[in-house]
Motif scaffolding. Sequence first.
Motif, PDB file in Angstrom:
ATOM      1  N   GLU A   1       7.864 -13.169 -26.117  1.00  0.00           N
ATOM      2  CA  GLU A   1       7.052 -13.271 -24.918  1.00  0.00           C
ATOM      3  C   GLU A   1       7.941 -13.061 -23.704  1.00  0.00           C
ATOM      4  OE1 GLU A   1       4.770 -16.818 -24.581  1.00  0.00           O
ATOM      5  OE2 GLU A   1       3.230 -16.129 -25.996  1.00  0.00           O
ATOM      6  N   VAL A   2       7.451 -12.273 -22.769  1.00  0.00           N
ATOM      7  CA  VAL A   2       8.183 -12.068 -21.523  1.00  0.00           C
ATOM      8  C   VAL A   2       7.254 -12.414 -20.370  1.00  0.00           C
ATOM      9  CG1 VAL A   2       9.617 -10.269 -22.554  1.00  0.00           C
ATOM     10  CG2 VAL A   2       7.541  -9.624 -21.320  1.00  0.00           C
ATOM     11  N   ALA A   3       7.835 -12.833 -19.259  1.00  0.00           N
ATOM     12  CA  ALA A   3       7.057 -13.184 -18.076  1.00  0.00           C
ATOM     13  C   ALA A   3       7.209 -12.077 -17.034  1.00  0.00           C
ATOM     14  CB  ALA A   3       7.523 -14.519 -17.508  1.00  0.00           C
ATOM     15  N   VAL A   4       6.105 -11.528 -16.597  1.00  0.00           N
ATOM     16  CA  VAL A   4       6.129 -10.465 -15.606  1.00  0.00           C
ATOM     17  C   VAL A   4       5.374 -10.918 -14.364  1.00  0.00           C
ATOM     18  CG1 VAL A   4       6.134  -8.759 -17.456  1.00  0.00           C
ATOM     19  CG2 VAL A   4       3.990  -9.289 -16.280  1.00  0.00           C
ATOM     20  N   ASP A   5       5.674 -10.277 -13.239  1.00  0.00           N
ATOM     21  CA  ASP A   5       4.924 -10.477 -12.009  1.00  0.00           C
ATOM     22  C   ASP A   5       4.089  -9.227 -11.743  1.00  0.00           C
ATOM     23  OD1 ASP A   5       6.324 -12.868 -11.739  1.00  0.00           O
ATOM     24  OD2 ASP A   5       7.813 -12.010 -10.375  1.00  0.00           O
ATOM     25  N   PHE A   6       2.973  -9.424 -11.091  1.00  0.00           N
ATOM     26  CA  PHE A   6       2.126  -8.297 -10.700  1.00  0.00           C
ATOM     27  C   PHE A   6       2.081  -8.208  -9.178  1.00  0.00           C
ATOM     28  CE2 PHE A   6       0.133  -9.171 -14.919  1.00  0.00           C
ATOM     29  CZ  PHE A   6       0.351  -7.912 -15.487  1.00  0.00           C
ATOM     30  N   TYR A   7       2.331  -7.015  -8.685  1.00  0.00           N
ATOM     31  CA  TYR A   7       2.216  -6.735  -7.255  1.00  0.00           C
ATOM     32  C   TYR A   7       1.088  -5.731  -7.048  1.00  0.00           C
ATOM     33  CZ  TYR A   7       6.615  -9.137  -6.216  1.00  0.00           C
ATOM     34  OH  TYR A   7       7.607 -10.082  -6.062  1.00  0.00           O
ATOM     35  N   CYS A   8       0.663  -5.602  -5.809  1.00  0.00           N
ATOM     36  CA  CYS A   8      -0.466  -4.732  -5.516  1.00  0.00           C
ATOM     37  C   CYS A   8      -0.270  -4.017  -4.183  1.00  0.00           C
ATOM     38  CB  CYS A   8      -1.752  -5.554  -5.482  1.00  0.00           C
ATOM     39  SG  CYS A   8      -3.250  -4.587  -5.178  1.00  0.00           S
ATOM     40  N   ALA A   9      -0.775  -2.804  -4.095  1.00  0.00           N
ATOM     41  CA  ALA A   9      -0.810  -2.038  -2.856  1.00  0.00           C
ATOM     42  C   ALA A   9      -2.008  -1.111  -2.928  1.00  0.00           C
ATOM     43  CB  ALA A   9       0.488  -1.251  -2.670  1.00  0.00           C
ATOM     44  N   ARG A  10      -2.299  -0.456  -1.829  1.00  0.00           N
ATOM     45  CA  ARG A  10      -3.415   0.483  -1.812  1.00  0.00           C
ATOM     46  C   ARG A  10      -2.884   1.901  -1.702  1.00  0.00           C
ATOM     47  NH1 ARG A  10      -8.649  -0.617  -1.340  1.00  0.00           N
ATOM     48  NH2 ARG A  10      -8.212  -2.723  -0.624  1.00  0.00           N
ATOM     49  N   LEU A  11      -3.464   2.786  -2.495  1.00  0.00           N
ATOM     50  CA  LEU A  11      -3.093   4.188  -2.420  1.00  0.00           C
ATOM     51  C   LEU A  11      -3.517   4.719  -1.056  1.00  0.00           C
ATOM     52  CD1 LEU A  11      -1.788   6.233  -4.396  1.00  0.00           C
ATOM     53  CD2 LEU A  11      -4.089   6.952  -5.005  1.00  0.00           C
ATOM     54  N   GLU A  12      -2.599   5.359  -0.379  1.00  0.00           N
ATOM     55  CA  GLU A  12      -2.852   5.769   0.997  1.00  0.00           C
ATOM     56  C   GLU A  12      -4.113   6.620   1.130  1.00  0.00           C
ATOM     57  OE1 GLU A  12       0.235   9.585   0.888  1.00  0.00           O
ATOM     58  OE2 GLU A  12       0.653   7.850   2.149  1.00  0.00           O
ATOM     59  N   LYS A  13      -4.858   6.339   2.206  1.00  0.00           N
ATOM     60  CA  LYS A  13      -6.078   7.067   2.545  1.00  0.00           C
ATOM     61  C   LYS A  13      -7.121   7.021   1.426  1.00  0.00           C
ATOM     62  CE  LYS A  13      -3.640  10.291   5.588  1.00  0.00           C
ATOM     63  NZ  LYS A  13      -3.316  11.718   5.866  1.00  0.00           N
ATOM     64  N   SER A  14      -7.233   5.846   0.789  1.00  0.00           N
ATOM     65  CA  SER A  14      -8.217   5.697  -0.290  1.00  0.00           C
ATOM     66  C   SER A  14      -8.537   4.229  -0.498  1.00  0.00           C
ATOM     67  CB  SER A  14      -7.678   6.290  -1.598  1.00  0.00           C
ATOM     68  OG  SER A  14      -6.760   5.400  -2.200  1.00  0.00           O
ATOM     69  N   ALA A  15      -9.516   3.977  -1.359  1.00  0.00           N
ATOM     70  CA  ALA A  15      -9.875   2.606  -1.740  1.00  0.00           C
ATOM     71  C   ALA A  15      -9.222   2.209  -3.061  1.00  0.00           C
ATOM     72  CB  ALA A  15     -11.394   2.487  -1.857  1.00  0.00           C
ATOM     73  N   VAL A  16      -8.347   3.060  -3.587  1.00  0.00           N
ATOM     74  CA  VAL A  16      -7.731   2.831  -4.901  1.00  0.00           C
ATOM     75  C   VAL A  16      -6.611   1.808  -4.794  1.00  0.00           C
ATOM     76  CG1 VAL A  16      -6.478   3.890  -6.809  1.00  0.00           C
ATOM     77  CG2 VAL A  16      -8.296   5.165  -5.635  1.00  0.00           C
ATOM     78  N   GLU A  17      -6.695   0.761  -5.609  1.00  0.00           N
ATOM     79  CA  GLU A  17      -5.635  -0.239  -5.664  1.00  0.00           C
ATOM     80  C   GLU A  17      -4.632   0.144  -6.748  1.00  0.00           C
ATOM     81  OE1 GLU A  17      -7.907  -3.791  -6.314  1.00  0.00           O
ATOM     82  OE2 GLU A  17      -7.873  -4.299  -4.183  1.00  0.00           O
ATOM     83  N   VAL A  18      -3.358  -0.001  -6.412  1.00  0.00           N
ATOM     84  CA  VAL A  18      -2.281   0.278  -7.359  1.00  0.00           C
ATOM     85  C   VAL A  18      -1.587  -1.040  -7.682  1.00  0.00           C
ATOM     86  CG1 VAL A  18      -0.153   1.560  -7.797  1.00  0.00           C
ATOM     87  CG2 VAL A  18      -1.943   2.562  -6.350  1.00  0.00           C
TER      88      VAL A  18
END
Length: 205
Positions: A67-84
């Motif tokens: 088992e490994v522990a990861v973090d999740f980050y988020c941003a928005r793809l420029e000029k769109s509603a798409v979350e990365v």
Amino acid sequence: MKILMISAEVFPFAKTGGLADAVAALAKALSEMGHDVKIVMPRYYKIDRKTVFLLKKGVCICTGQQEVAVDFYCARLEKSAVEVYFVDYEKCFGREGLYGNSFEPDYHDNPFRFSLLARAAFSLCTETGWIPDIMHSHDWSSCMVPVLLKQCMRTENSPFKNTKSVLTIHNMGYQGRYPSGAFSLLGLPQEQFRAAGFEQYGCIN
């Protein structure tokens, strides 16, 4: 329709070639058509944590062996509603290069690195309660997603029981070929070496 794209690179966050451009452009186009589109990719060390938003910290992911522990980050793809969404795990992604570097052009642990990306995609969905109708994998580095979906995740009581998968091969010249011993890094039962179509002339592909 809810569509989750999984890719090793997405423009403008990380790019080695046309894959990054294609994934970003397709995600934007589908979003503009009215679909709910999200993308999952690694947080490479060149992606500054200060430029992205911390979503989840210390999420445990079973890799099949540990088992490994990861973090999740988020941003928005420029000029769109798409979350990365970015999978942050220093041991795998906190190094120079996406697939390798000048000393090791193809990292020996890439099977583990990118199987972790695939498993993290499922964990992200369950953690956020956003279950996609389609999981769209791009190139060999995310091809573990449809395998895991079919072999492990699509059970009767699973939230992914109705989720479908698509694998797009952007460049047949790049294939995830590794010695057969690397199969153990994928965290799958040994019988899947041939049953899931990994075996090619004694290697995994």
